[in-house]
Design an enzyme around this catalytic site. Structure first.
Site, PDB file in Angstrom:
ATOM      1  N   GLY A  99      66.000  34.705  43.553  1.00 35.92           N
ATOM      2  CA  GLY A  99      65.957  34.117  44.894  1.00 35.92           C
ATOM      3  C   GLY A  99      66.319  35.113  45.974  1.00 35.92           C
ATOM      4  O   GLY A  99      65.672  35.194  47.025  1.00 35.92           O
ATOM      5  N   CYS A 100      67.341  35.896  45.723  1.00 37.63           N
ATOM      6  CA  CYS A 100      67.785  36.880  46.719  1.00 37.63           C
ATOM      7  C   CYS A 100      66.736  37.971  46.900  1.00 37.63           C
ATOM      8  O   CYS A 100      66.568  38.511  47.989  1.00 37.63           O
ATOM      9  CB  CYS A 100      69.130  37.474  46.315  1.00 37.63           C
TER      10      CYS A 100
END
Length: 155
Positions: free
Chosen positions: A45-46
């Site tokens: 996600g990051c």
């Protein structure tokens, strides 16, 4: 956990970047700064969130916005993250989460039934006056950059 709100004064922080150099919010006077907090470098996600900003850096620069990504990762890991994903903005290491606490984004999280303290994925646009102009707390990692740009284009 109470994140800072629009109109609050942004905390004056200074943290080491991915190269171990100290970077301060006050280094960016005359520019708006998107201070975005993310939980962990190199996670899916990051990475999606960071690459969205990377790929739209020209538009952000045109809007007069610098980007500072903050996590609790050590500078060495941030350096690997920046190199691997060819990131074109500054990553800062808030290893003891002091800055995250000042912005009100450090607090209880739960994942797969476990509860722990960590960084909540919230971004703050700091205006030219050093106050928080806008808080972004409702987005997906994949559309974070779009929501920020839509705000900047409408502001």
């Amino acid at each position: 956990m109470m994140p800072l709100k629009a109109g609050n004064t942004a905390p004056k922080f200074s943290l080491p970047d991915q190269d171990g150099e100290q970077v301060s919010l006050t280094d960016f006077q005359g520019q708006k700064v998107l201070v975005y907090f993310y939980p962990k470098a190199m996670t899916p996600g990051c990475t999606v969130q960071a690459c969205g900003l990377r790929d739209n850096m020209d538009e952000l620069k045109q809007a007069g916005v610098e980007v500072l990504g903050i996590s609790t990762d050590k500078p060495e890991k941030l350096s690997r993250f920046a190199e691997k994903e060819l990131l074109n903005f500054t990553l800062l290491s808030d290893a003891d989460h002091q800055v995250a606490e000042q912005f009100g984004v450090w607090g209880e999280k739960s994942f797969m039934g476990k509860t722990y303290d960590g960084i909540h994925r919230i971004s703050f646009l700091v205006g030219l006056d050093g106050n928080i102009e806008k808080v972004f707390d409702d987005f997906k990692t994949s559309n974070h950059h779009e929501i920020v740009l839509a705000y900047l284009q409408g502001a």
